[in-house]
Scaffold this motif. Structure first.
Motif, short mmCIF file in Angstrom:
data_model
loop_
_atom_site.label_atom_id
_atom_site.label_comp_id
_atom_site.label_asym_id
_atom_site.label_seq_id
_atom_site.Cartn_x
_atom_site.Cartn_y
_atom_site.Cartn_z
N CYS A 163 7.44 18.94 7.38
CA CYS A 163 8.48 19.90 7.75
C CYS A 163 8.65 20.89 6.59
O CYS A 163 8.83 20.48 5.43
CB CYS A 163 9.80 19.18 8.01
N THR A 167 12.54 25.68 5.99
CA THR A 167 13.28 25.34 7.20
C THR A 167 14.45 24.41 6.87
O THR A 167 15.56 24.59 7.37
CB THR A 167 12.35 24.69 8.23
N GLN A 168 14.19 23.42 6.04
CA GLN A 168 15.26 22.49 5.64
C GLN A 168 16.36 23.22 4.87
O GLN A 168 17.54 22.93 5.06
CB GLN A 168 14.66 21.37 4.80
N GLN A 169 15.96 24.17 4.04
CA GLN A 169 16.94 24.91 3.24
C GLN A 169 17.79 25.84 4.11
O GLN A 169 18.96 26.08 3.81
CB GLN A 169 16.22 25.72 2.16
N LEU A 171 18.75 25.26 7.15
CA LEU A 171 19.48 24.53 8.18
C LEU A 171 21.00 24.77 8.14
O LEU A 171 21.60 24.98 9.20
CB LEU A 171 19.17 23.04 8.07
N ASN A 196 10.22 16.01 13.63
CA ASN A 196 10.87 16.79 12.58
C ASN A 196 12.16 17.43 13.09
O ASN A 196 13.17 17.50 12.37
CB ASN A 196 9.92 17.88 12.05
N LYS A 199 14.84 14.79 13.34
CA LYS A 199 15.32 14.44 11.99
C LYS A 199 16.25 15.51 11.45
O LYS A 199 17.29 15.22 10.86
CB LYS A 199 14.13 14.24 11.06
N LEU A 200 15.87 16.79 11.67
CA LEU A 200 16.72 17.89 11.21
C LEU A 200 18.08 17.87 11.91
O LEU A 200 19.11 18.19 11.32
CB LEU A 200 16.03 19.24 11.49
#
Length: 259
Positions: A163, A167-169, A171, A196, A199-200
């Motif tokens: 992932c 993208t995680q940052q 969110l 993914n 999970k997000l």
């Protein structure tokens, strides 16, 4: 309806542009990032075995790029593999191979099941050597079925799938936007991208429920359906025959007409 484009960044631009031209709001949110594995001793031993392979199955444009780079690293030339039949999972991978002068077979449905229906694979005798250029975790079903048919498999794990950090940052900024939506549409092109996404969205069941998921192929449709059933979730799923821009636009028109 908001469309979330989950395709890897280098493959998302054409779809996002077409959607915006059709006045569809788009959120670019790649769920997979493909990172080449370093050259290694196992790979150095695998590459010379390509001389005995009859088929190479290539599962992505990244597999083409990394596979060709490491072919040079192994001290081998492409013209030494003229005896090989190449199979590409879809048109984008087919084009990446064509850039090297390779004409590849492509399935009608861009999935493992679709590739297994190719006449060249169905007519192979037991003992045929088939190489896979793939990422970690990619196409295990296809490889296992061919093994069960007595094929000799060369397993080239050329890259890892993860992932994207960006993208995680992003969110925390994206969640409020998704909370405002009545409904959104999203392409799910692989099991890894679906996992993914889940999970997000951990703890965000209400947002997951707003999704209209366009799922590629029967097996992935079953994976998402099983999640829906097991979690007693409430969302919509539609099958995609392929990842062509026109197919996605047509499905989006159908969905918007029904909502």
């Amino acid at each position: 309806m908001l469309f979330i484009n989950t395709r890897p960044q280098d493959r998302a631009e054409k779809l996002s542009h077409a959607l915006r031209m059709a006045h569809v709001p788009v959120l670019d949110l790649p769920l997979l990032e493909l990172v080449a594995r370093p050259w290694s001793e196992p790979l150095s031993k695998l590459y010379p075995q390509l001389f005995s392979a009859q088929v190479i199955v290539v599962v992505s444009p990244t597999a083409v790029q990394v596979g060709m780079d490491y072919l040079k690293q192994a001290g081998m030339r492409l013209d030494q593999l003229q005896h090989i039949q190449w199979i590409a999972v879809g048109e984008t991978t087919e084009q990446a191979l064509a850039n090297y002068g390779i004409a590849a077979k492509v399935p009608l449905v861009e999935t493992s099941e679709g590739m297994l229906q190719l006449p060249i694979l169905k007519s192979m005798n037991a003992g045929t050597c088939i190489a896979f250029w793939r990422g970690e975790g990619g196409r295990p079903l296809m490889m296992e079925q061919l093994k069960q048919q007595g094929m000799h498999i060369l397993n080239f794990i050329l890259y890892e799938r993860r992932c994207p950090v960006l993208t995680q940052q992003k969110l925390p900024d994206i969640l409020p936007l998704l909370e405002q939506q009545h409904q959104y549409a999203m392409v799910v092109s692989s099991e890894a991208s679906w996992l993914n996404w889940i999970k997000l969205m951990q703890g965000q069941d209400a947002i997951i429920a707003k999704g209209y998921y366009f799922v590629l192929g029967e097996r992935l449709y079953q994976v998402v359906s099983d999640y829906k059933k097991n979690q007693q979730a409430c969302f919509n799923i539609a099958r995609l025959p392929d990842l062509k821009t026109d197919s996605i636009l047509q499905q989006l028109i159908v969905v918007q007409g029904n909502t």
